[in-house]
Design a protein around this motif. Structure first.
Motif, PDB file in Angstrom:
ATOM      1  N   ARG A 368      98.212 -29.191  -2.716  1.00  0.00           N
ATOM      2  CA  ARG A 368      98.427 -30.615  -3.025  1.00  0.00           C
ATOM      3  C   ARG A 368      99.267 -30.787  -4.288  1.00  0.00           C
ATOM      4  O   ARG A 368     100.130 -31.665  -4.357  1.00  0.00           O
ATOM      5  CB  ARG A 368      97.078 -31.322  -3.169  1.00  0.00           C
ATOM      6  CG  ARG A 368      96.364 -31.563  -1.849  1.00  0.00           C
ATOM      7  CD  ARG A 368      95.171 -32.479  -2.044  1.00  0.00           C
ATOM      8  NE  ARG A 368      94.130 -31.857  -2.852  1.00  0.00           N
ATOM      9  CZ  ARG A 368      93.175 -31.081  -2.350  1.00  0.00           C
ATOM     10  NH1 ARG A 368      93.161 -30.813  -1.043  1.00  0.00           N
ATOM     11  NH2 ARG A 368      92.257 -30.562  -3.139  1.00  0.00           N
ATOM     12  N   LEU A 369      98.999 -29.959  -5.293  1.00  0.00           N
ATOM     13  CA  LEU A 369      99.777 -30.063  -6.532  1.00  0.00           C
ATOM     14  C   LEU A 369     101.228 -29.651  -6.313  1.00  0.00           C
ATOM     15  O   LEU A 369     102.144 -30.211  -6.942  1.00  0.00           O
ATOM     16  CB  LEU A 369      99.140 -29.172  -7.607  1.00  0.00           C
ATOM     17  CG  LEU A 369      97.842 -29.676  -8.227  1.00  0.00           C
ATOM     18  CD1 LEU A 369      97.236 -28.603  -9.127  1.00  0.00           C
ATOM     19  CD2 LEU A 369      98.074 -30.956  -9.028  1.00  0.00           C
ATOM     20  N   ARG A 370     101.455 -28.688  -5.439  1.00  0.00           N
ATOM     21  CA  ARG A 370     102.818 -28.226  -5.198  1.00  0.00           C
ATOM     22  C   ARG A 370     103.695 -29.326  -4.606  1.00  0.00           C
ATOM     23  O   ARG A 370     104.876 -29.449  -4.942  1.00  0.00           O
ATOM     24  CB  ARG A 370     102.784 -27.015  -4.251  1.00  0.00           C
ATOM     25  CG  ARG A 370     104.143 -26.392  -3.979  1.00  0.00           C
ATOM     26  CD  ARG A 370     104.033 -25.310  -2.921  1.00  0.00           C
ATOM     27  NE  ARG A 370     103.627 -25.868  -1.626  1.00  0.00           N
ATOM     28  CZ  ARG A 370     104.473 -26.455  -0.770  1.00  0.00           C
ATOM     29  NH1 ARG A 370     105.750 -26.573  -1.070  1.00  0.00           N
ATOM     30  NH2 ARG A 370     104.035 -26.923   0.398  1.00  0.00           N
ATOM     31  N   THR A 371     103.118 -30.113  -3.730  1.00  0.00           N
ATOM     32  CA  THR A 371     103.903 -31.151  -3.055  1.00  0.00           C
ATOM     33  C   THR A 371     103.901 -32.484  -3.805  1.00  0.00           C
ATOM     34  O   THR A 371     104.781 -33.315  -3.574  1.00  0.00           O
ATOM     35  CB  THR A 371     103.342 -31.382  -1.649  1.00  0.00           C
ATOM     36  OG1 THR A 371     101.953 -31.717  -1.730  1.00  0.00           O
ATOM     37  CG2 THR A 371     103.505 -30.120  -0.811  1.00  0.00           C
ATOM     38  N   VAL A 451      95.985 -31.919 -16.307  1.00  0.00           N
ATOM     39  CA  VAL A 451      95.577 -31.301 -15.044  1.00  0.00           C
ATOM     40  C   VAL A 451      95.005 -29.908 -15.302  1.00  0.00           C
ATOM     41  O   VAL A 451      93.987 -29.518 -14.702  1.00  0.00           O
ATOM     42  CB  VAL A 451      96.767 -31.232 -14.069  1.00  0.00           C
ATOM     43  CG1 VAL A 451      96.398 -30.425 -12.831  1.00  0.00           C
ATOM     44  CG2 VAL A 451      97.195 -32.635 -13.662  1.00  0.00           C
ATOM     45  N   ILE A 452      95.633 -29.159 -16.204  1.00  0.00           N
ATOM     46  CA  ILE A 452      95.115 -27.833 -16.550  1.00  0.00           C
ATOM     47  C   ILE A 452      93.707 -27.944 -17.119  1.00  0.00           C
ATOM     48  O   ILE A 452      92.793 -27.186 -16.764  1.00  0.00           O
ATOM     49  CB  ILE A 452      96.054 -27.136 -17.556  1.00  0.00           C
ATOM     50  CG1 ILE A 452      97.407 -26.829 -16.902  1.00  0.00           C
ATOM     51  CG2 ILE A 452      95.419 -25.861 -18.094  1.00  0.00           C
ATOM     52  CD1 ILE A 452      98.440 -26.267 -17.862  1.00  0.00           C
ATOM     53  N   ARG A 453      93.483 -28.900 -18.011  1.00  0.00           N
ATOM     54  CA  ARG A 453      92.169 -29.075 -18.628  1.00  0.00           C
ATOM     55  C   ARG A 453      91.112 -29.436 -17.578  1.00  0.00           C
ATOM     56  O   ARG A 453      89.998 -28.892 -17.597  1.00  0.00           O
ATOM     57  CB  ARG A 453      92.233 -30.162 -19.695  1.00  0.00           C
ATOM     58  CG  ARG A 453      90.935 -30.348 -20.460  1.00  0.00           C
ATOM     59  CD  ARG A 453      90.962 -31.620 -21.266  1.00  0.00           C
ATOM     60  NE  ARG A 453      91.029 -32.805 -20.411  1.00  0.00           N
ATOM     61  CZ  ARG A 453      89.973 -33.318 -19.777  1.00  0.00           C
ATOM     62  NH1 ARG A 453      88.785 -32.759 -19.882  1.00  0.00           N
ATOM     63  NH2 ARG A 453      90.112 -34.385 -19.022  1.00  0.00           N
ATOM     64  N   LYS A 454      91.457 -30.319 -16.660  1.00  0.00           N
ATOM     65  CA  LYS A 454      90.490 -30.733 -15.643  1.00  0.00           C
ATOM     66  C   LYS A 454      90.090 -29.579 -14.732  1.00  0.00           C
ATOM     67  O   LYS A 454      88.919 -29.420 -14.384  1.00  0.00           O
ATOM     68  CB  LYS A 454      91.071 -31.887 -14.809  1.00  0.00           C
ATOM     69  CG  LYS A 454      91.050 -33.233 -15.509  1.00  0.00           C
ATOM     70  CD  LYS A 454      91.530 -34.323 -14.563  1.00  0.00           C
ATOM     71  CE  LYS A 454      91.429 -35.697 -15.213  1.00  0.00           C
ATOM     72  NZ  LYS A 454      91.858 -36.777 -14.273  1.00  0.00           N
ATOM     73  N   ILE A 455      91.067 -28.768 -14.360  1.00  0.00           N
ATOM     74  CA  ILE A 455      90.754 -27.644 -13.474  1.00  0.00           C
ATOM     75  C   ILE A 455      89.908 -26.605 -14.198  1.00  0.00           C
ATOM     76  O   ILE A 455      88.966 -26.042 -13.633  1.00  0.00           O
ATOM     77  CB  ILE A 455      92.044 -27.027 -12.912  1.00  0.00           C
ATOM     78  CG1 ILE A 455      92.745 -28.037 -11.998  1.00  0.00           C
ATOM     79  CG2 ILE A 455      91.753 -25.736 -12.156  1.00  0.00           C
ATOM     80  CD1 ILE A 455      94.031 -27.535 -11.396  1.00  0.00           C
ATOM     81  N   GLU A 456      90.235 -26.336 -15.467  1.00  0.00           N
ATOM     82  CA  GLU A 456      89.437 -25.377 -16.230  1.00  0.00           C
ATOM     83  C   GLU A 456      88.004 -25.866 -16.405  1.00  0.00           C
ATOM     84  O   GLU A 456      87.050 -25.083 -16.270  1.00  0.00           O
ATOM     85  CB  GLU A 456      90.086 -25.126 -17.590  1.00  0.00           C
ATOM     86  CG  GLU A 456      91.353 -24.297 -17.518  1.00  0.00           C
ATOM     87  CD  GLU A 456      91.982 -24.095 -18.881  1.00  0.00           C
ATOM     88  OE1 GLU A 456      92.705 -23.093 -19.074  1.00  0.00           O
ATOM     89  OE2 GLU A 456      91.764 -24.949 -19.777  1.00  0.00           O
TER      90      GLU A 456
END
Length: 472
Positions: A368-371, A451-456
């Motif tokens: 999803r992030l790629r697109t 986005v990086i913070r949320k995934i971590e």
């Protein structure tokens, strides 16, 4: 005539009922039979003593033939209270353990126990035959606990070097609610493991040269350092469990940080972290541990055959080596946490399901992030002009291009955080963009970092058992 017959019958009946036994002489006490004499000389059976442990209720039956040994260090002749731990008697001074203002302000379990009314029962702890029974600890652990009440100042100053001593003191003092003593022991342990360089990291070197099991079972690859390695690993896991049990957050945070460093050196440390995270529900450890195993290990679930082989091995181990037949092609029994003959990490079924769940969720998130690049709010000056369309188009083209470069694709499909960090580096190298506003560039950069913070932060949820809603 009839009256006389009735009288004789009545006399005969009464005589058969009330007549004394021929073995009993008048005016003398009856003698006992040999069997009755033995019964009277037999000592009366003791009543069972009921002992309440902090974890469970257990009934301890004290038999006359049991003999307990006295502890060589903590059995004082002038002691006032006797404890029984397994088969060892400890006779210590009650004033040392009670809530005495000269010793401590703790309101501990011993002080409460001593203050309870005994009623008509014999007071426990006054003799070797009737001690206070303590369950759930070994004599060595209780001996270390008592050491803290009798140690001299020079001995206390050297105690920080004796990690097993401090562990036992912390565990037993927590069990019996000696808060001040528990805090002192845990703080001493924290100071020890927080040294630079850390003794924990020095005692657990990188594990490429050996393998070990979370359950203490060594593999057959190399055996020179197995005993030391297993002992150090068990010490680390013991400390983590102790810090979690006592809710000592500074110590737990430090130990988790050390374990994360060790995970990068060996996948088996990652397995230990993964197992501890499940056992103790350590959210800060679960996500990174499962991700480390997913990215660096080939895993295999322990099968029913492995369990049967282990039982077979246990049975064969009781037979001499000369009588054990060699069966070609028979695989060795594998334990969870070990590496099998094909270099696969053996895990449980529940861990396998969490890894599969995490793989699906992470790869779906990246797709999803790629697109669709992260959204951001345009600056007011950008939105007030016709440049907003060009600003958005520049951002979409950058994202579409950078998600396909070799540096990003070289990372694993599940390394979503690593791929996003690589895109962030590419964004920092990105030169001036004519159609993108300066403030919008900063907003886009912050969107990547968010986005990086949320995934971590949400990484443990990717490996959870339940269904989690996606937020990306």
């Amino acid at each position: 005539m009839e009256a006389a017959d009735r009288g004789n019958t009545l006399t005969s009946t009464l005589g058969s009922v009330a007549a004394p036994s021929p073995s009993i002489e008048q005016g003398k006490r009856p003698r006992c039979t040999p069997e009755e004499s033995l019964d009277q000389n037999k000592p009366s059976a003791k009543k069972p003593r009921y002992t309440l442990d902090s974890s469970a209720c257990s009934v301890i039956m004290k038999q006359d033939f049991e003999v307990h040994k006295r502890d060589s260090e903590y059995y004082f002749d002038d002691g006032s209270c006797i404890f029984l731990v397994e088969d060892t008697l400890f006779k210590v001074h009650r004033s040392r353990l009670c809530n005495d203002s000269r010793q401590s302000k703790d309101s501990n379990s011993f002080g409460t126990m001593f203050s309870l009314p005994q009623g008509r029962l014999e007071v426990e702890g006054k003799s070797d035959e009737n001690p206070i029974v303590l369950t759930g600890n070994t004599p060595s652990e209780f001996r270390h606990f008592l050491w803290s009440f009798y140690a001299l100042p020079p001995e206390i100053n050297k105690a920080s070097e004796n990690l097993p001593l401090m562990i036992d003191i912390a565990r037993v003092s927590h069990k019996y609610d000696f808060k001040d003593l528990e805090t002192w022991a845990l703080n001493t342990i924290h100071e020890y493991v927080n040294r630079k360089p850390s003794p924990i990291l020095a005692a657990n070197p990188p594990a490429q040269s050996y393998t070990f099991s979370f359950h203490g079972m060594a593999s057959n690859r190399t055996k020179s350092n197995d005993a030391t390695t297993i002992q150090n690993t068990e010490e680390l896991t013991t400390l983590i469990r102790l810090a979690h049990l006592c809710n000592h957050e500074p110590l737990l945070t430090t130990l988790i940080s050390h374990l994360k460093q060790l995970m990068s050196s060996s996948v088996q440390y990652a397995y230990i972290a993964m197992t501890l995270a499940d056992e103790l529900d350590l959210r800060s450890l679960r996500g990174v541990a499962y991700l480390e195993v997913m990215q660096k290990a080939t895993v295999v679930k322990r099968t029913k055959t492995d369990i049967e082989l282990k039982a077979m091995t246990t049975q064969l181990s009781s037979t001499t080596a000369d009588t054990i037949p060699f069966v070609p092609g028979l695989p060795a029994a594998t334990e969870e946490g070990t590496v099998d003959e094909e270099d696969r990490l053996v895990i449980s079924r529940a861990q396998q399901l969490r890894l599969l769940s995490g793989y699906y969720r992470l790869t779906s998130t990246w797709e999803r992030l790629r697109t669709t690049p992260p959204a951001f709010d345009h600056s007011s000056s950008c939105g007030a002009t016709w440049h907003q369309h060009g600003c958005t188009q520049s951002w979409v083209e950058f994202w579409k291009e950078k998600t396909r470069i070799d540096a990003v694709l070289a990372l694993g499909l599940t390394d979503v955080v690593g791929r996003l960090k690589q895109i962030h580096k590419e964004y920092e190298r990105w030169g001036s963009v004519p159609y993108m506003h300066f403030e919008c560039r900063n907003a886009a950069r912050n969107a990547i970092l968010e986005v990086i913070r949320k995934i971590e932060d949400g990484l443990p949820d990717f490996f959870s058992d339940g269904e989690e809603e996606d937020e990306w």
